[in-house]
Structure formats: structure tokens, C-alpha cells
Design an enzyme around this catalytic site. Structure first.
Site, PDB file in Angstrom:
ATOM      1  CG  HIS A 217      -1.896   1.244   0.962  1.00  0.00           C
ATOM      2  ND1 HIS A 217      -2.862   1.376  -0.021  1.00  0.00           N
ATOM      3  CD2 HIS A 217      -1.853   2.435   1.580  1.00  0.00           C
ATOM      4  CE1 HIS A 217      -3.374   2.578   0.026  1.00  0.00           C
ATOM      5  NE2 HIS A 217      -2.781   3.248   0.991  1.00  0.00           N
ATOM      6  CE1 TYR A 221      -1.714   8.277  -0.759  1.00  0.00           C
ATOM      7  CE2 TYR A 221      -1.981   5.977  -0.166  1.00  0.00           C
ATOM      8  CZ  TYR A 221      -2.525   7.215  -0.454  1.00  0.00           C
ATOM      9  OH  TYR A 221      -3.872   7.372  -0.443  1.00  0.00           O
ATOM     10  CG  HIS A 368      -8.736   1.560  -8.373  1.00  0.00           C
ATOM     11  ND1 HIS A 368      -9.181   2.801  -7.978  1.00  0.00           N
ATOM     12  CD2 HIS A 368      -7.686   1.270  -7.578  1.00  0.00           C
ATOM     13  CE1 HIS A 368      -8.427   3.220  -6.973  1.00  0.00           C
ATOM     14  NE2 HIS A 368      -7.511   2.310  -6.719  1.00  0.00           N
ATOM     15  CG  PHE A 369      -4.251  -1.000 -10.895  1.00  0.00           C
ATOM     16  CD1 PHE A 369      -3.799  -1.212 -12.174  1.00  0.00           C
ATOM     17  CD2 PHE A 369      -4.646  -2.094 -10.133  1.00  0.00           C
ATOM     18  CE1 PHE A 369      -3.743  -2.479 -12.685  1.00  0.00           C
ATOM     19  CE2 PHE A 369      -4.597  -3.369 -10.653  1.00  0.00           C
ATOM     20  CZ  PHE A 369      -4.142  -3.561 -11.935  1.00  0.00           C
ATOM     21  CG  HIS A 370      -4.735   0.619 -16.141  1.00  0.00           C
ATOM     22  ND1 HIS A 370      -5.092  -0.654 -15.812  1.00  0.00           N
ATOM     23  CD2 HIS A 370      -3.531   0.509 -16.754  1.00  0.00           C
ATOM     24  CE1 HIS A 370      -4.162  -1.500 -16.221  1.00  0.00           C
ATOM     25  NE2 HIS A 370      -3.201  -0.821 -16.787  1.00  0.00           N
ATOM     26  NE  ARG A 433      -6.013  -7.835 -10.593  1.00  0.00           N
ATOM     27  CZ  ARG A 433      -5.183  -7.332  -9.661  1.00  0.00           C
ATOM     28  NH1 ARG A 433      -5.603  -7.205  -8.400  1.00  0.00           N
ATOM     29  NH2 ARG A 433      -3.973  -6.962  -9.975  1.00  0.00           N
ATOM     30  NE  ARG A 434      -2.607 -10.143 -10.544  1.00  0.00           N
ATOM     31  CZ  ARG A 434      -1.971 -10.120  -9.389  1.00  0.00           C
ATOM     32  NH1 ARG A 434      -2.327 -10.939  -8.433  1.00  0.00           N
ATOM     33  NH2 ARG A 434      -0.974  -9.296  -9.196  1.00  0.00           N
TER      34      ARG A 434
HETATM   35  C1  HEM Z   1      -0.295   1.009 -23.178  1.00  0.00           C
HETATM   36  C2  HEM Z   1      -0.850   1.239 -22.014  1.00  0.00           C
HETATM   37  C3  HEM Z   1      -1.430   0.140 -21.146  1.00  0.00           C
HETATM   38  C4  HEM Z   1      -2.239  -0.909 -21.504  1.00  0.00           C
HETATM   39  C5  HEM Z   1      -2.793  -1.229 -22.886  1.00  0.00           C
HETATM   40  C6  HEM Z   1      -2.481  -1.683 -20.300  1.00  0.00           C
HETATM   41  C7  HEM Z   1      -3.261  -2.829 -20.226  1.00  0.00           C
HETATM   42  C8  HEM Z   1      -3.426  -3.630 -19.125  1.00  0.00           C
HETATM   43  C9  HEM Z   1      -4.313  -4.757 -19.018  1.00  0.00           C
HETATM   44  C10 HEM Z   1      -5.234  -5.250 -20.106  1.00  0.00           C
HETATM   45  C11 HEM Z   1      -4.175  -5.290 -17.772  1.00  0.00           C
HETATM   46  C12 HEM Z   1      -4.988  -6.399 -17.131  1.00  0.00           C
HETATM   47  C13 HEM Z   1      -4.515  -7.740 -17.256  1.00  0.00           C
HETATM   48  C14 HEM Z   1      -5.313  -8.753 -16.456  1.00  0.00           C
HETATM   49  O1  HEM Z   1      -5.741  -8.519 -15.315  1.00  0.00           O
HETATM   50  O2  HEM Z   1      -5.466  -9.865 -16.990  1.00  0.00           O
HETATM   51  C15 HEM Z   1      -3.173  -4.513 -17.085  1.00  0.00           C
HETATM   52  C16 HEM Z   1      -2.708  -4.751 -15.808  1.00  0.00           C
HETATM   53  C17 HEM Z   1      -1.865  -3.911 -15.099  1.00  0.00           C
HETATM   54  N1  HEM Z   1      -1.367  -2.690 -15.527  1.00  0.00           N
HETATM   55 FE1  HEM Z   1      -1.591  -1.897 -17.387  1.00  0.00          FE
HETATM   56  N2  HEM Z   1      -1.834  -1.092 -19.251  1.00  0.00           N
HETATM   57  C18 HEM Z   1      -1.180   0.022 -19.718  1.00  0.00           C
HETATM   58  C19 HEM Z   1      -0.406   0.921 -18.983  1.00  0.00           C
HETATM   59  C20 HEM Z   1      -0.101   0.775 -17.643  1.00  0.00           C
HETATM   60  C21 HEM Z   1       0.664   1.724 -16.878  1.00  0.00           C
HETATM   61  C22 HEM Z   1       1.234   3.037 -17.389  1.00  0.00           C
HETATM   62  C23 HEM Z   1       0.781   1.196 -15.620  1.00  0.00           C
HETATM   63  C24 HEM Z   1       1.467   1.744 -14.401  1.00  0.00           C
HETATM   64  C25 HEM Z   1       2.333   2.723 -14.356  1.00  0.00           C
HETATM   65  C26 HEM Z   1       0.106  -0.083 -15.613  1.00  0.00           C
HETATM   66  C27 HEM Z   1       0.045  -0.939 -14.528  1.00  0.00           C
HETATM   67  C28 HEM Z   1      -0.596  -2.164 -14.523  1.00  0.00           C
HETATM   68  C29 HEM Z   1      -0.575  -3.077 -13.394  1.00  0.00           C
HETATM   69  C30 HEM Z   1       0.145  -2.876 -12.060  1.00  0.00           C
HETATM   70  C31 HEM Z   1      -1.359  -4.186 -13.765  1.00  0.00           C
HETATM   71  C32 HEM Z   1      -1.676  -5.409 -12.908  1.00  0.00           C
HETATM   72  C33 HEM Z   1      -0.771  -6.528 -13.159  1.00  0.00           C
HETATM   73  C34 HEM Z   1      -1.196  -7.744 -12.353  1.00  0.00           C
HETATM   74  O3  HEM Z   1      -2.395  -8.016 -12.192  1.00  0.00           O
HETATM   75  O4  HEM Z   1      -0.271  -8.406 -11.843  1.00  0.00           O
HETATM   76  N3  HEM Z   1      -0.429  -0.309 -16.846  1.00  0.00           N
HETATM   77  N4  HEM Z   1      -2.738  -3.488 -17.918  1.00  0.00           N
HETATM   78 CU   LIG Z   2      -3.946   0.006  -0.684  1.00  0.00          CU
END
Ligand code: HEM
Ligand SMILES: [Cu+2]
Length: 548
Positions: A217, A221, A368-370, A433-434
Site C-alpha cells: 500500500h 503512495y 481502478h489502478f489505470h 482480472r489476471r
Molecule cells: C499502453 C498502455 C497500457 C495498456 C494497454 C495496459 C493494459 C493492461 C491490461 C489489459 C491489464 C490487465 C490484465 C489482467 O488482469 O489480466 C493490465 C494490468 C496492469 N497494468 Fe496496465 N496497461 C497500460 C499501462 C499501464 C501503466 C502506465 C501502468 C502503471 C504505471 C500499468 C500498470 C498495470 C498493473 C500494475 C497491472 C496489474 C498486473 C497484475 O495483475 O499483476 N499499466 N494493464
Molecule cells: Cu492500498
């Protein structure tokens, strides 16, 4: 202009950040297509491998390196150039962090660590992946010590004075980072490494997750506070005004040290190994973070209004028109802030006991985190990149680059609105998710998720592609500003670091008394964690699983 050696240090950090950004966003693009059944991976490449790379490279590597690049520049600017010792330690920190990064990335890419960026036990990666993680964190500590050392030297030379706001905020962030990393270092070094190398047979899963979220968490921050630093210190300068209130800004930051750490259980609300009382207590502490968040929102809007009225804005909202919308350095950060309004509200939903039941582990969380780290933080960093790299390289940021910057920000906004809105809705409908694409044996419930206007496969693929396009425009801007744009020669071509003045006349001295804040932080941590973590020590262990 800051010393050339400090610039070099900052530039190396930013360069690594953008290498991670390049690979990470490519992984994101692939994910969108795979999840939407539009792409089949070859047998040697796995969805979870890509997803691990995406999470680690963007959420950990891109953010951390960028943050240190920003801190190094701002500390050198506000406190003066680094001495040789500080510089040496900062380079050692950079080297150790980078060795860790490369090691962990190799393990992910070679398919030995598809454990996602949360590396939850009992999923078991190669031991070298955890060694890479440990080196990464320890490297950031070394860089942090360098910056703290630089700050201590300044304080000694300016007895009785408050430090400049930028330096104060950077040190606050670092203090929080070091305290929070204790949890992840403990679990990686004492639990994961011995287990992954086979020195012990089992791992205490609940303990490892709790230590992870004790870190996980405050990690958010650690991303957010540097963005807030830009909002507090850079934005007023772009508006031609001062920091709204120095004491309010410092108060908000120390409150973040207190309330961002003893709250990790709000990520574990569905876990049976923690009793409701401790979950409840940590949820209450979680909601305390609303206070400094609203202080920040208030300060921002006060700054906007003051600046707009100084420029002649009349009536209730006339000042809005007077803001410098044509300056991409400002507009990017404004859009970032706007995304944080629904983003922050979503956070309150996630942390609520009952609503968490609904959204837990669904695509809602991804949405949410996006719109928290993926846009407010990332887009603030983009907005900083536009001037930070030219400032460090002494190159021009031309009119055409500024235009390109706008295209980049607009495409990211559109892409993210499409992608994150659909993720939020799909999550509410129940999509997990995931997961790679799964039609659940063509079950009608699962098919129905994708029938909405923005939740259908085509819209999502379009959203993801626009985002990736935007990322590539940014990479182009980065490469140009680092290596290719013409050098600034004339006075007016030099890009400066916009750092607003902050009046410390009325700021109480105790705000910079670290022992008070570190003391209260540890007291809260002990109250929130000592008993439940103590109880977990007796939990049975699990052997490891490799599910990929
Ligand atoms: C081109 C831009 C991006 C695209 C198309 C994208 C797409 C995605 C998608 C589709 C997932 C979900 C996958 C799933 O749950 O099966 C994901 C997960 C995630 N994304 Fe992105 N994302 C982008 C940019 C970013 C950026 C800029 C960050 C953070 C600075 C970020 C952080 C994360 C994180 C932390 C997860 C979770 C990974 C996990 O569940 O272990 N993403 N993203
Ligand atoms: Cu938290």
C-alpha cells in the site's frame, strides 16, 4: 542549471525508466488483444509471463527510476550540487538497483518467474527472481541514503532553517519508502529466498502476503507523492504564482507518512487468516488518508483560482479560462489530476469492507489502478518529462514537440477512458482480472459481459491500441529530447525547472522534526500490525507451486 554530473545521474535514471516503459506498454498492448480473443500466443510465450513483465516494468521499474531521476534533479536544484560522496553513493545505488532489475527481468522473460508483480506465495519462481527483487529494493535504499545525506549536509549548514519545500517532500517520500520496504525485504530475504532455493520446504503464506501488503500500500503512495510534489511545487510556477500554503503542503505530506503504512490489510479483506477486528482497524486508518488527499485537492484549486484571478478572470468560474491551457506542461498535469477524482473515489470503494466483496479480484480493480497510477501518476510524469529531459540535456523543446506532446496526452486520455471504463464495468458484471481470454465454455453469463457498447472486444482493442500509440509518441519525444533535438543556444530556448516559491515564514518548525513523525508512524504500525502478525507466526506453511 545544475551541475553536469548531477544531470548525468538523473538522465541515466530517466533513461532506464523509459526503457521499462517501452517494454511494459508493449506487454500491455498484447494483453488487451489476448484478453479479447484476438491474439493467440506461440507456445513459448505465456499470458502470465507477459502480465508479470507489464506489472513489474511499469508499476515498479518505470515509476521508481523516474522518481529518482526527478528527485536527484530537484534536490540538486533546491539544495545545491551534490558533493563527491553523495554522488558516488547515488551511482552505487543506481548500479545495485539496475543489477536487480536486469536479473528479475531476465527471470521473467525466460519464463522462470510468471508470478505477477505481487509474487504471491505459494506461487514459486526461480530463487534468482527474488534475489533480483531484493537487490532492487536495497539499491533504492542506497540511492535514498545518498539523497538523505545531501539533505543532512544542507541542514547542518543552515541551522534553524526549514528546508526548501521540494527537498522536504522528497525526504518525506523517502522516509516512507524506507519504512515500508522493511516489510518486503523481510519476506523476500527470510521467507522467499530460503524457500525458492530449497533450503526450507514450506512458506507461511499469510505472513508473506501480509508483509507484502505492509509494503504494497505505501508503494502506491511512493508513486503518488512525487506526482503530488509536481502538483504542489511545479504547477504554481507554471501558473505564475506561489505555493498556496507551505505549512498545509508539509502537513499533508507528513500525514501521508502516518496513514499510508498501517493499512495493508485493506488488500486482504477477503482473507480468512486475519480477524475482522484488525481488518476494521486498518480500514479506519485507511480512510484517514482522505484528509491529506482533500488538503491537496483544496490547495490545488485554491492555486488555480488565485492564479486565474490574478490574470483577470472574473465571476465565479471566469478564472478557469485564464489558466495556461496552451502549455502542455500544465494541461498534462491538469488532466492527470482530473483522472484522480474518479480514481480516488474508486479507492474509497475498494477499501470499504462490503463493496470490496463485489469488486475484489475483478477487472474493476484493473480499471481502478489505470486511473490512479496508470494515468494521474504516469501522466504527471509525462508532463514532467516534456521539460525535465530538455532541462537536463540543454536541448530545445520546440513548438512542434509541444504539439506532439498534446497529441500524446490526448491519445492517452482517450485510450484510457475507453480501456478503464470498460474494465470498471466488466468488473462489476463479474469478469475476473489476471486471466487470459476465457469464454468459460461459452457460458451465456460470460458471453454477456462483452455485449456492451464499450465492453465489447472491438472497443477494448481500439482503446488499448490508442494507448500504445500514445506510449510510442512519448518514446519518440524522449529520444528526441535526450539525443537529437537541437541544443539550446539562445537564452529563451533554454528550458528551466519550474519550481515555485514557497513562503516558510508562518510554517511551524515541528513539521520538519522527523523524530515526531517517524515515532508516531512506528507507534501506529505497532498498534495495527504487532498482534495480528504475531498470531500469523504459528500458521502452517505451504509447499511451492508452479502453475505455468
Ligand atoms: C499502453 C498502455 C497500457 C495498456 C494497454 C495496459 C493494459 C493492461 C491490461 C489489459 C491489464 C490487465 C490484465 C489482467 O488482469 O489480466 C493490465 C494490468 C496492469 N497494468 Fe496496465 N496497461 C497500460 C499501462 C499501464 C501503466 C502506465 C501502468 C502503471 C504505471 C500499468 C500498470 C498495470 C498493473 C500494475 C497491472 C496489474 C498486473 C497484475 O495483475 O499483476 N499499466 N494493464
Ligand atoms: Cu492500498
Amino acid at each position: 542549471m545544475i551541475a553536469a554530473q548531477d544531470r548525468k545521474l538523473a538522465l541515466w535514471n530517466i533513461a532506464v525508466a523509459y526503457i521499462a516503459f517501452l517494454i511494459g506498454t508493449l506487454a500491455g498492448l498484447l494483453q488487451v488483444f489476448i484478453r479479447n480473443d484476438a491474439l493467440q500466443l506461440p507456445s513459448w510465450l505465456d499470458y502470465y509471463q507477459i502480465l508479470t513483465a507489464h506489472g513489474v516494468l511499469l508499476a515498479l521499474i518505470f515509476t521508481t527510476y523516474f522518481i529518482f531521476g526527478f528527485f536527484i534533479t530537484g534536490m540538486s536544484k533546491s539544495l545545491g550540487s551534490f558533493g563527491p560522496k553523495v554522488r558516488l553513493v547515488a551511482w552505487i545505488g543506481f548500479a545495485v538497483t539496475t543489477i536487480g532489475t536486469v536479473l528479475a527481468t531476465i527471470m521473467i522473460v525466460s519464463g522462470k518467474a510468471s508470478v505477477l508483480y505481487t509474487f504471491y506465495a505459494p506461487l514459486k519462481a526461480s530463487g534468482w527472481f527474488y534475489v533480483g527483487l531484493a537487490l532492487f529494493v536495497i539499491g533504492t535504499w542506497i540511492t535514498s541514503f545518498a539523497l538523505v545525506g545531501h539533505y543532512i549536509v544542507w541542514r547542518k549548514e543552515h541551522k534553524g532553517k526549514l528546508s526548501p519545500l521540494f527537498a522536504f517532500m522528497a525526504i518525506t517520500t523517502i522516509v516512507m519508502w524506507i519504512i515500508s520496504c522493511l516489510g518486503v525485504v523481510a519476506t523476500v530475504v527470510f521467507q522467499f529466498i530460503p524457500w525458492a532455493f530449497g533450503w526450507v520446504d514450506t512458506i507461511n503464506v499469510e505472513l508473506s502476503r501480509s508483509l507484502f501488503w505492509y509494503f504494497g500500500h505505501p508503494l502506491v503512495y511512493f508513486w503518488l507523492l512525487p506526482a503530488y510534489m509536481a502538483w504542489y511545487v511545479v504547477v504554481p510556477k507554471l501558473l505564475g504564482t506561489k505555493v498556496f500554503s507551505d505549512s498545509l503542503a508539509r502537513l499533508a505530506f507528513v500525514l501521508f507518512i502516518l496513514f499510508s503504512i498501517p493499512v495493508g490489510f485493506h488488500h486482504q479483506l477477503t482473507e480468512p487468516g486475519i480477524s475482522d477486528f484488525w481488518k476494521f482497524l486498518q480500514v479506519v486508518l485507511t480512510f484517514m488518508v482522505i484528509v491529506p488527499s482533500l488538503i491537496t485537492a483544496f490547495s490545488m484549486f485554491a492555486t488555480f483560482e488565485i492564479a486565474g484571478r490574478q490574470k483577470g478572470g472574473k465571476g465565479l468560474f471566469g478564472w478557469i479560462k485564464k489558466l495556461p491551457w496552451k502549455d502542455v506542461r500544465f494541461t498534462s498535469i491538469f488532466v492527470a489530476m482530473a483522472f484522480f477524482i474518479p480514481g480516488g473515489a474508486g479507492g474509497i470503494i475498494n477499501a470499504s469492507f462490503q463493496l470490496n466483496e463485489l469488486v475484489h479480484n475483478t477487472l474493476w480493480i484493473v480499471g481502478h489502478f489505470h486511473i490512479t497510477v496508470g494515468t494521474p501518476v504516469a501522466m504527471t510524469f509525462m508532463g514532467l518529462t516534456f521539460w525535465l529531459i530538455p532541462y537536463l540535456t540543454g536541448r530545445k523543446f520546440s513548438k512542434s514537440m509541444q504539439k506532439l506532446g498534446f497529441i500524446q496526452i490526448i491519445t492517452w486520455t482517450i485510450g484510457m477512458l475507453l480501456m478503464s471504463t470498460s474494465q470498471h464495468i466488466l468488473g462489476l458484471l463479474g469478469a475476473p482480472r489476471r486471466t487470459a481470454y476465457s469464454g468459460y465454455n461459452d457460458h451465456p453469463a460470460a458471453q454477456g459481459w462483452f455485449e456492451g457498447l464499450i465492453t465489447n472486444h472491438v472497443t477494448m482493442a481500439v482503446g488499448g491500441s490508442i494507448l500504445f500509440l500514445s506510449a510510442m509518441i512519448l518514446i519518440y519525444i524522449v529520444v528526441m529530447s535526450m539525443f537529437l533535438s537541437p541544443k539550446a543556444v539562445r537564452e529563451e530556448d533554454f528550458v528551466d525547472f519550474p519550481m515555485a516559491e514557497s513562503d516558510t515564514e508562518h510554517t511551524p518548525k515541528f513539521l520538519e522534526n522527523w523524530w515526531i513523525w517517524i515515532g508516531i508512524a512506528f507507534a501506529l504500525i505497532i498498534i495495527a500490525y504487532a498482534i495480528p502478525l504475531g498470531a500469523m507466526l504459528d500458521y502452517p506453511g505451504s509447499e511451492g507451486y508452479k502453475t505455468w
